[in-house]
Design an enzyme around this catalytic site. Structure first.
Site, PDB file in Angstrom:
ATOM      1  N   LEU A 192       0.804  -1.236   0.000  1.00 53.38           N
ATOM      2  CA  LEU A 192       0.000   0.000   0.000  1.00 53.38           C
ATOM      3  C   LEU A 192       0.830   1.275   0.000  1.00 53.38           C
ATOM      4  O   LEU A 192       0.421   2.299   0.559  1.00 53.38           O
ATOM      5  CB  LEU A 192      -0.955   0.004   1.201  1.00 53.38           C
ATOM      6  CG  LEU A 192      -1.975  -1.123   1.235  1.00 53.38           C
ATOM      7  CD1 LEU A 192      -2.903  -0.962   2.435  1.00 53.38           C
ATOM      8  CD2 LEU A 192      -2.799  -1.165  -0.053  1.00 53.38           C
ATOM      9  N   ASN A 205      -9.491   4.112  -4.438  1.00 54.89           N
ATOM     10  CA  ASN A 205      -9.277   2.929  -3.613  1.00 54.89           C
ATOM     11  C   ASN A 205      -8.785   3.379  -2.241  1.00 54.89           C
ATOM     12  O   ASN A 205      -7.754   4.031  -2.124  1.00 54.89           O
ATOM     13  CB  ASN A 205      -8.249   2.024  -4.295  1.00 54.89           C
ATOM     14  CG  ASN A 205      -8.097   0.682  -3.621  1.00 54.89           C
ATOM     15  OD1 ASN A 205      -7.275   0.534  -2.734  1.00 54.89           O
ATOM     16  ND2 ASN A 205      -8.893  -0.286  -4.033  1.00 54.89           N
ATOM     17  N   ASN A 240     -11.044  -0.870   0.118  1.00 54.85           N
ATOM     18  CA  ASN A 240     -10.115  -1.989   0.022  1.00 54.85           C
ATOM     19  C   ASN A 240     -10.012  -2.734   1.345  1.00 54.85           C
ATOM     20  O   ASN A 240      -9.180  -2.412   2.184  1.00 54.85           O
ATOM     21  CB  ASN A 240      -8.744  -1.474  -0.420  1.00 54.85           C
ATOM     22  CG  ASN A 240      -7.734  -2.594  -0.536  1.00 54.85           C
ATOM     23  OD1 ASN A 240      -8.048  -3.758  -0.342  1.00 54.85           O
ATOM     24  ND2 ASN A 240      -6.513  -2.221  -0.860  1.00 54.85           N
ATOM     25  N   CYS A 259      -6.602  -6.130   1.069  1.00 50.89           N
ATOM     26  CA  CYS A 259      -5.176  -6.128   0.774  1.00 50.89           C
ATOM     27  C   CYS A 259      -4.469  -7.165   1.640  1.00 50.89           C
ATOM     28  O   CYS A 259      -4.487  -7.071   2.862  1.00 50.89           O
ATOM     29  CB  CYS A 259      -4.545  -4.764   1.016  1.00 50.89           C
ATOM     30  SG  CYS A 259      -2.766  -4.819   0.695  1.00 50.89           S
ATOM     31  N   ILE A 283     -12.050  -9.650  -8.015  1.00 52.58           N
ATOM     32  CA  ILE A 283     -11.475 -10.012  -6.744  1.00 52.58           C
ATOM     33  C   ILE A 283     -10.138  -9.298  -6.532  1.00 52.58           C
ATOM     34  O   ILE A 283      -9.489  -8.890  -7.483  1.00 52.58           O
ATOM     35  CB  ILE A 283     -11.231 -11.555  -6.640  1.00 52.58           C
ATOM     36  CG1 ILE A 283     -10.278 -12.010  -7.734  1.00 52.58           C
ATOM     37  CG2 ILE A 283     -12.549 -12.299  -6.701  1.00 52.58           C
ATOM     38  CD1 ILE A 283      -9.794 -13.448  -7.625  1.00 52.58           C
ATOM     39  N   ASN A 284      -9.748  -9.206  -5.277  1.00 50.00           N
ATOM     40  CA  ASN A 284      -8.399  -8.794  -4.958  1.00 50.00           C
ATOM     41  C   ASN A 284      -7.524 -10.037  -5.127  1.00 50.00           C
ATOM     42  O   ASN A 284      -7.987 -11.047  -5.629  1.00 50.00           O
ATOM     43  CB  ASN A 284      -8.329  -8.236  -3.518  1.00 50.00           C
ATOM     44  CG  ASN A 284      -7.184  -7.225  -3.372  1.00 50.00           C
ATOM     45  OD1 ASN A 284      -6.093  -7.455  -3.896  1.00 50.00           O
ATOM     46  ND2 ASN A 284      -7.434  -6.133  -2.676  1.00 50.00           N
ATOM     47  N   THR A 336      -2.848  -6.701 -13.711  1.00 48.32           N
ATOM     48  CA  THR A 336      -1.545  -7.216 -14.122  1.00 48.32           C
ATOM     49  C   THR A 336      -1.276  -7.087 -15.616  1.00 48.32           C
ATOM     50  O   THR A 336      -0.144  -6.811 -16.023  1.00 48.32           O
ATOM     51  CB  THR A 336      -1.440  -8.702 -13.709  1.00 48.32           C
ATOM     52  OG1 THR A 336      -1.630  -8.790 -12.295  1.00 48.32           O
ATOM     53  CG2 THR A 336      -0.088  -9.283 -14.076  1.00 48.32           C
TER      54      THR A 336
HETATM   55  C1  FMN Z   1       1.363  -4.680  -8.263  1.00 40.46           C
HETATM   56  C2  FMN Z   1      -0.054  -4.713  -7.785  1.00 40.46           C
HETATM   57  C3  FMN Z   1      -0.511  -3.763  -6.878  1.00 40.46           C
HETATM   58  C4  FMN Z   1      -1.825  -3.783  -6.406  1.00 40.46           C
HETATM   59  N1  FMN Z   1      -2.252  -2.822  -5.528  1.00 40.46           N
HETATM   60  C5  FMN Z   1      -3.556  -2.804  -5.138  1.00 40.46           C
HETATM   61  C6  FMN Z   1      -4.048  -1.755  -4.294  1.00 40.46           C
HETATM   62  O1  FMN Z   1      -3.319  -0.835  -3.920  1.00 40.46           O
HETATM   63  N2  FMN Z   1      -5.364  -1.806  -3.898  1.00 40.46           N
HETATM   64  C7  FMN Z   1      -6.210  -2.810  -4.333  1.00 40.46           C
HETATM   65  O2  FMN Z   1      -7.382  -2.803  -3.965  1.00 40.46           O
HETATM   66  N3  FMN Z   1      -5.773  -3.804  -5.141  1.00 40.46           N
HETATM   67  C8  FMN Z   1      -4.472  -3.814  -5.561  1.00 40.46           C
HETATM   68  N4  FMN Z   1      -4.038  -4.820  -6.399  1.00 40.46           N
HETATM   69  C9  FMN Z   1      -4.990  -5.861  -6.838  1.00 40.46           C
HETATM   70  C10 FMN Z   1      -5.557  -5.521  -8.211  1.00 40.46           C
HETATM   71  O3  FMN Z   1      -6.266  -4.311  -8.156  1.00 40.46           O
HETATM   72  C11 FMN Z   1      -6.495  -6.630  -8.699  1.00 40.46           C
HETATM   73  O4  FMN Z   1      -7.561  -6.744  -7.775  1.00 40.46           O
HETATM   74  C12 FMN Z   1      -5.796  -7.978  -8.783  1.00 40.46           C
HETATM   75  O5  FMN Z   1      -4.470  -7.797  -9.224  1.00 40.46           O
HETATM   76  C13 FMN Z   1      -6.518  -8.946  -9.744  1.00 40.46           C
HETATM   77  O6  FMN Z   1      -6.561  -8.428 -11.051  1.00 40.46           O
HETATM   78  P1  FMN Z   1      -5.471  -8.811 -12.178  1.00 40.46           P
HETATM   79  O7  FMN Z   1      -5.337 -10.305 -12.162  1.00 40.46           O
HETATM   80  O8  FMN Z   1      -6.012  -8.263 -13.456  1.00 40.46           O
HETATM   81  O9  FMN Z   1      -4.183  -8.146 -11.767  1.00 40.46           O
HETATM   82  C14 FMN Z   1      -2.712  -4.796  -6.870  1.00 40.46           C
HETATM   83  C15 FMN Z   1      -2.263  -5.742  -7.791  1.00 40.46           C
HETATM   84  C16 FMN Z   1      -0.965  -5.722  -8.257  1.00 40.46           C
HETATM   85  C17 FMN Z   1      -0.515  -6.759  -9.241  1.00 40.46           C
END
Ligand code: FMN
Ligand code: FAD
Ligand code: FAD
Ligand code: FMN
Ligand code: FES
Ligand code: FES
Lengths: 303, 258, 303, 258
Positions: A73, A99, A127, A130, A191-192, A266
Site C-alpha cells: 500500500l 481505492n 479496500n 489487501c 477479486i483482490n 496485471t
Molecule cells: C502490483 C499490484 C498492486 C496492487 N495494488 C492494489 C491496491 O493498492 N489496492 C487494491 O485494492 N488492489 C491492488 N491490487 C490488486 C488488483 O487491483 C487486482 O484486484 C488484482 O491484481 C486482480 O486483477 P489482475 O489479475 O487483473 O491483476 C494490486 C495488484 C498488483 C498486481
C-alpha cells in the site's frame, strides 16, 4: 448512441474497461502512452491517511501465468493524493474510483470523507482485501460482520457511492457480499489477490521480502470468474469484475458471469496498451456475439 | 517517447558461456537517448512466462536504427529469448528510465567505468559516447570467470581496460574494488553498473569521487506505476524513495540507501 | 543407505514422490509405461461405498497454466476397489494411500474400516475437500468442527494411519489443520483443488457440465506453497504437499515450505513419466543444494 | 506399446483454410496398429497451454517411420502447433486408443466410410487398409463449406466419394445423412467419425447395418486414468460406462448412450 456506455451508481462509464487499483498508479505514467480520457474509469492506487513507504523489496515475483506482489500500500497519503494526483487527473474526462485503505475503521472513514469531496472522484473502492499489510486490509475482508460494519461507517461519511472490494481468500465470498450489500454498499468490486508464495529454490527462502504476496494475472481468472458468478446470484448491486483479465474475450466472460464492468490489473504490465486495445476490440466482439449493447452481456451465463 | 514495438532480430549470437548478444532493428531506436537506459522485453506470446524482462541498451546505431543488448540466459524468460532467430520479431517496450548523465566529464579528463557481470553492457555505449567528446575512459570489468567474459577487446579499443575475475581465470583475481588502487590516473568521475553489493563497495572505496551508479530491482510495469522497484533513499535527498525503473536506473552516488 | 527414503506414519517411502489421487486412477494405465514399484507411494482414486458414475461431460477444461476438473468421484465402489484394484496393485512393492470419500460420516467410516484392512493400504487419505460433488466432500472440509468430528470417527475404525486432505477454499486453513490434528489425524495432505470456472466465450455458458470445477496445475502452486508453509508452522504432524508440482524444483520448494513428501497430480497428464523422472533427478538436485538426505529439505524455509 | 517421443517434423502445410497436414517421423510409428488410433500432442514446452491435444492418425508409413495427421487450427493449442517448422521436434504420446476393427468386411464387399469435418482424417488410413484387402469403400465426407474441404482426390483414388457441404458450396448441399439413400450398393458395414450429433443421426439412419463410430470427448490423461472422457453406455452392454481414450475412441454402434 454509444454501444459501450454503462451506468453504475455514481459512475457514467463511456465503456466498461478500467485499470485496476495499484496497477496504474495515479495515471501519470500511462498518460505518456495514451489519452486517459479513453478509459471507462480509473481505479487509483490505494490511498491511506498517512504517507506509506510500503514493504521492503523484492516486492514482486513471477509465477506460472501470474505474479505475486507485496507492495504494501505504498502511497503519498491522503493530502498529497488530493492535492497533487487527483487535481492532475482533472484534465482528463474520466471518472476516478478512489481505492481507500487503512488500519483502523477511523482511518478508512477519514480518508473516504475527504477524498469523496474531490471533484473527479465518483466512487470509493473500499479496500478490505489487501493481503500485504500486517494489520487492516484483509482482516476487514474475511469477516462478514466486520466488513459490514466498516461499510456502514464509510457510507455514513462518503459523498459518493461506495464499492467494496472483496477478498477471494475466504470460505464463502457470497456471505461477505451479502453482508456489505445489507449494510449499504452501492456496488462490489472483485477479486483482490489470492495469498500466495514463491520460494527461491536454491536458498529455500521466500523470493518476496514480505514472505507472502498477492497472486494475480491469468492464473487466477478461473477462481475470479467463479466468484463473480456466485456473488452475482446472491446480490443485486452491480459488480465490477477483475482477476486475470488480459483479452477482450476475458471481458466477455466476466460480464457473462455477472459483472457490469471490469478492471484490468496485471495485464497492464505485460501490455501497457491493453485497456485501449480491449476498448477498440469490444464493438466487433459484440457484433460477433450478436449483441447490440455491452450491457446485454451482463449475467448471460445465468439466463 | 516510450513505444511498444515488435522489433526484428538482426543478429543474435552467444558471445560467451550463456551470454548472448542480440541486435534488433526498429523505430524505437529513434528515441534512445542516454546510455544506461533499458528496454522491457516480452519473451513470448504465452502467459508463461508472463512478465517482461528489463535489459540494458548496450549500444545504439541511429543510422541503421539498430541497437544491441547483451544478456545472460539464466532463468526461464531469458532462456526462451536466447532462442529467437534472425528475422523473428521481439516485443520491446522502451526506451525506459534515465541513463548515465553525459557531460559530467570534459575533454581530456579521465573517468572510471566499472562494471560487474551483466552490469557491463550499458558501459559500452557510455564509453563510446564519452570517447566521442574526448573523455578518456578507464574500464574495470569484473566477471565470475574467464568463460563469461565478453567485449574485452571492444572496451580495449576505447581505452585502458582491466579485467577482473573472481576465480582469477582471467586478468586480476578478485573484485573490481581490488584494482581501484592500481589506477594511476587522476579520475574526475566514476560510472558503475552491477550487483548492489558491488555498488556499495564502490561508494565506500571512492567517497570523494563524483559517481553515478546503475541499480537493479525486480520490476512489474517498468514505467513507474506499480511501485515494485522502489529503493529507500539516504538523508542526502529530499524524496523518501526512488523508483529504479523511472527515476533510475542510474542515480548519483549517495542517493540510494544501501 | 537410501538418500531419498522418508518414514511417515504407516508409510515407509523409498522416495517422497507419489502420484496424487484422481490423477493416476488405480495405477493400471501408468503400469504400462513404467514400473510402479519405483514410486514412493500411490494415492489411488477416491473410493466411495457404492459405485459412482460421476458427473456429466465435459468434465475437464483447460485454463492458463492449469486445468479445471469435475469428475465427480467416479469409482467402482469399495467392494470392487478392494477385490480388483487393490489386489492387482499387490504385485508392486509400493505402499498405497487410499483416498476415501463419501456423503455422510457413516460412509467415510464404512469405507475406511474395510479398505484399511487391505494388505497394501498403508494409510487413509480422508478426502474432505472434493469440490465437485453436491453433498459430502468439501462441506466437511470447510468447517473445522465437522472436519475434526469426521477425523475422529474414521480414526476410531481405521487400522492404518489417517491423513486428512485439506481444501484450499477456506479463510483459515491453519484452523482446519489444527482441528484435525487435535482429533487424531496422523498427517495432512494438501492442497485439493481451488474452485474455479471457465465459460465458453461464445455461449457464455460454463464449459464444464457441472458448472464449476476444481483448479489444479502450475497456476495454483503459489497458493498451495503458501498454505503448506502456513500449516507447517501450526501443526507437528507431517504434511504431504501438492498443488502444481511439475518439476524437481517444485518438489524442493514444497519440502522447503514444510512438506515431508509430495504428490504430483495434473503433471501426469502433461508428462506421464513425470514421477519417475523427478525421482531420478532428486539425488543430483540434493548434491546441488549441498544436502545429503532428502529429509533435510523439510522445513528449511522456516529455519 | 505407448511411448512418449520427441518426433521430428518432416512436412507441415496448410491444405485447406486453417486445415493443416503434419507429417512426423520417429520410432513411435512402429507401434501404430489400427486406423482410428490417435496421438496426444504437447504443443509447447510452456505451461500455457498446459494440456496435450488428441489428434487422430490419418496415415501411417511403416517403411519410412512417418505418420501424418490432419488438424484444424482453431484454438490456442492447435494454432501454436500450426507454427511448427520442418526439422523442429514435437512431443508426441501414443499411439493411444483402439481404432477401427479391420476384418469386419471381406474381399469384394462394399462398406461405407462417413466422416464429418475434422473427423475425416482417420478414415483415410482406414480406407487404404480396407482397399489393401479388397474391400470396396464408399466415402461420404461432410464439411462446412468448400474452403475447408480436404483430401477429396486422395479419397477418390481409393473409391467412390461423395462430398457434402452444409452451405452447398461443394458437392451435395446438407448433411452426410442426406446422401445415404443415394447409395446404390449393398453395404455390409459402416465406419464413421465426426461430431456426436452426426454419429447419432447415422445410427438412426442405419439401424440394421453393422457400424463402428469414433467419438470425441475432452481429455485429461488420454490413457484411461483420469475419468475425464467417460461416456455412459446403453443397456446393450454390461459396463456402465466406457472411456473414449482407452476403450475407444471407436465403439460399435449402439454402445454409447447418446
Ligand atoms: C502490483 C499490484 C498492486 C496492487 N495494488 C492494489 C491496491 O493498492 N489496492 C487494491 O485494492 N488492489 C491492488 N491490487 C490488486 C488488483 O487491483 C487486482 O484486484 C488484482 O491484481 C486482480 O486483477 P489482475 O489479475 O487483473 O491483476 C494490486 C495488484 C498488483 C498486481
Ligand atoms: C534496469 C535493469 C537492467 C538490466 N540489464 C541487464 C542486461 O543488460 N543484461 C542482463 O543479462 N541482465 C540485465 N538485467 C537483469 C535481468 O533483468 C534479469 O537477469 C532477468 O530479468 C532475469 O530473467 P530470467 O527470465 O532469466 O529469470 P527468471 O528467474 O525467470 O525471472 C523471474 C522474474 O524475476 C525477475 N528477475 C530475475 N532476476 C532479476 C534481476 N537481476 N533484476 C531484475 N529482475 C530480475 C525477472 O524479470 C522475472 O520477472 C537488468 C535488470 C534491470 C533491473
Ligand atoms: C480421439 C480424438 C481424435 C481427434 N482427432 C482430431 C483430428 O484428427 N483432427 C483435428 O483437427 N481434431 C481432432 N480432434 C479434436 C481436437 O482434439 C481438438 O480440436 C483440439 O484438442 C482443440 O484444441 P485447441 O487448442 O484448438 O482448442 P482449445 O480451445 O485451446 O482447447 C482447449 C482444451 O479443450 C480441448 N478440446 C477442445 N475441443 C476439443 C474437441 N473437439 N475434442 C476434444 N478436446 C477438445 C483441448 O484438447 C484442450 O484441452 C480429436 C479429438 C479426439 C478426442
Ligand atoms: C482430474 C483430477 C481428478 C482428481 N480427483 C481427485 C480425487 O478423486 N480425490 C482427491 O482427493 N483429489 C483429487 N484431485 C485433486 C488432486 O489429487 C490434487 O490434490 C490437485 O489436483 C492438486 O495437485 P496438482 O496441481 O498437482 O494436480 C483430482 C485432480 C484432478 C486434476
Ligand atoms: S517497475 Fe513498476 S514502478 Fe518500477
Ligand atoms: S482422458 Fe483420462 S481417462 Fe480418458
Amino acid at each position: 448512441m454509444n454501444r459501450l456506455a454503462v451506468e453504475l451508481p455514481g459512475l457514467s462509464l463511456k465503456n466498461p474497461i478500467m485499470p485496476a487499483s495499484g496497477c496504474f498508479g495515479f495515471g501519470k505514467e500511462y498518460a505518456k502512452l495514451y489519452d486517459l480520457s479513453k478509459l471507462g474509469a480509473i481505479m487509483i492506487k490505494a490511498t491511506t491517511l498517512e504517507t506509506r513507504l510500503g514493504n521492503p523489496t523484492p516486492r514482486v515475483a513471477e509465477t506460472a501465468a501470474g505474479m505475486l506482489n507485496a507492495i504494501g500500500l505504498q502511497n503519498p497519503g491522503l493530502e498529497k493524493v488530493i492535492a497533487e494526483e487527483l487535481i492532475w487527473l482533472e484534465q482528463y474526462e474520466v471518472p476516478i474510483i478512489a481505492n481507500v485503505a487503512g488500519t483502523l475503521t477511523e482511518d478508512y472513514v477519514e480518508v473516504a470523507k475527504h477524498i469523496s469531496k474531490s471533484k473527479n472522484v465518483k466512487a470509493i473502492e473500499l479496500n478490505i482485501s489487501c493481503p500485504n499489510v500486517k494489520c487492516g486490509g484483509i482482516t476487514f475482508g474475511t469477516d462478514a460482520a466486520i466488513a459490514a460494519e466498516l461499510t456502514a461507517a464509510v457510507k455514513a461519511v462518503s459523498e459518493v457511492p461506495v464499492y467494496v472490494k472483496l477478498s477471494p481468500n475466504v470460505t464463502d465470498i457470497g456471505e461477505i457480499a451479502r453482508a456489505v450489500e445489507a449494510s449499504g454498499a452501492d456496488g462490489i468490486t472483485m477479486i483482490n489477490t489470492l495469498i500466495g508464495m514463491r520460494l527461491d529454490t536454491r536458498t529455500g527462502k521466500p523470493v518476496i521480502a514480505n514472505g507472502t504476496g498477492g497472486l494475480s494475472g491469468p492464473a487466477v481468472k478461473p477462481v475470479a470468474l467463479r466468484m463473480v458468478y456466485e456473488v452475482a446470484k446472491q446480490v443485486s448491486i452491480p459488480i465490477i469484475g477483475m482477476g486475470g483479465i488480459t483479452t477482450v474475450d476475458d471481458v466477455i466472460d466476466f460480464m457473462s458471469a455477472g459483472a457490469s464492468a471490469v478492471a484490468v490489473g496485471t495485464a497492464n504490465f505485460v501490455d501497457p496498451f491493453v485497456c485501449p486495445n480491449i476498448i477498440d476490440q469490444l464493438p466487433e466482439k459484440l457484433d460477433w456475439l450478436g449483441y447490440h449493447h455491452v450491457t446485454e452481456l451482463t449475467g448471460r451465463s445465468h439466463r | 517517447m516510450i513505444r511498444q514495438e515488435r522489433m526484428r532480430v538482426v543478429k543474435h549470437k552467444e558471445i560467451a558461456h550463456n551470454i548472448f548478444e542480440l541486435t534488433l532493428i526498429g523505430q524505437l531506436v529513434h528515441d534512445m537517448k542516454n546510455p544506461g537506459q533499458f528496454v522491457h522485453i516480452r519473451v513470448s506470446e504465452s502467459y508463461e512466462p508472463l512478465l517482461r524482462r528489463p535489459i540494458s541498451i548496450a549500444s545504439i546505431d541511429r543510422e541503421t536504427l539498430e541497437f544491441t543488448m547483451i544478456y545472460r540466459a539464466e532463468g526461464r524468460g531469458t532462456t526462451i529469448l536466447s532462442q529467437a532467430k534472425p528475422g523473428q520479431e521481439v516485443d520491446v517496450l522502451g526506451p525506459l528510465g534515465n541513463g548515465f548523465p553525459l557531460g559530467q566529464a570534459s575533454d581530456g579528463e579521465h573517468v572510471l567505468l566499472i562494471g560487474g557481470g551483466i552490469g557491463v553492457p550499458p558501459l559500452y555505449e557510455l564509453s563510446k559516447r564519452l570517447v566521442d567528446v574526448g573523455v578518456k575512459p578507464i574500464h574495470i570489468l569484473g566477471f565470475q570467470s574467464a568463460d563469461v567474459v565478453f567485449y574485452e577487446n571492444e572496451f580495449r579499443e576505447l581505452g585502458e581496460t582491466h579485467i577482473v575475475t573472481v576465480d582469477g581465470s582471467l586478468g586480476h583475481q578478485g573484485f573490481v574494488t581490488n584494482v581501484l588502487d592500481s589506477i594511476a590516473e587522476e579520475v574526475s568521475t566514476y560510472f558503475a553498473c552491477g550487483p548492489t553489493a558491488m555498488l556499495g563497495a564502490l561508494q565506500n572505496a571512492l567517497p570523494d569521487t563524483k559517481g553515478f551508479l546503475s541499480y537493479e530491482e525486480r520490476m512489474g510495469c517498468g514505467l513507474g506505476a506499480c511501485f515494485a522497484c522502489v529503493c529507500k533513499t539516504t538523508e542526502a535527498v529530499e524524496a523518501d524513495y526512488v523508483k529504479v525503473c523511472s527515476d533510475g536506473p542510474v542515480f548519483p552516488a549517495g542517493v540510494v540507501r544501501l
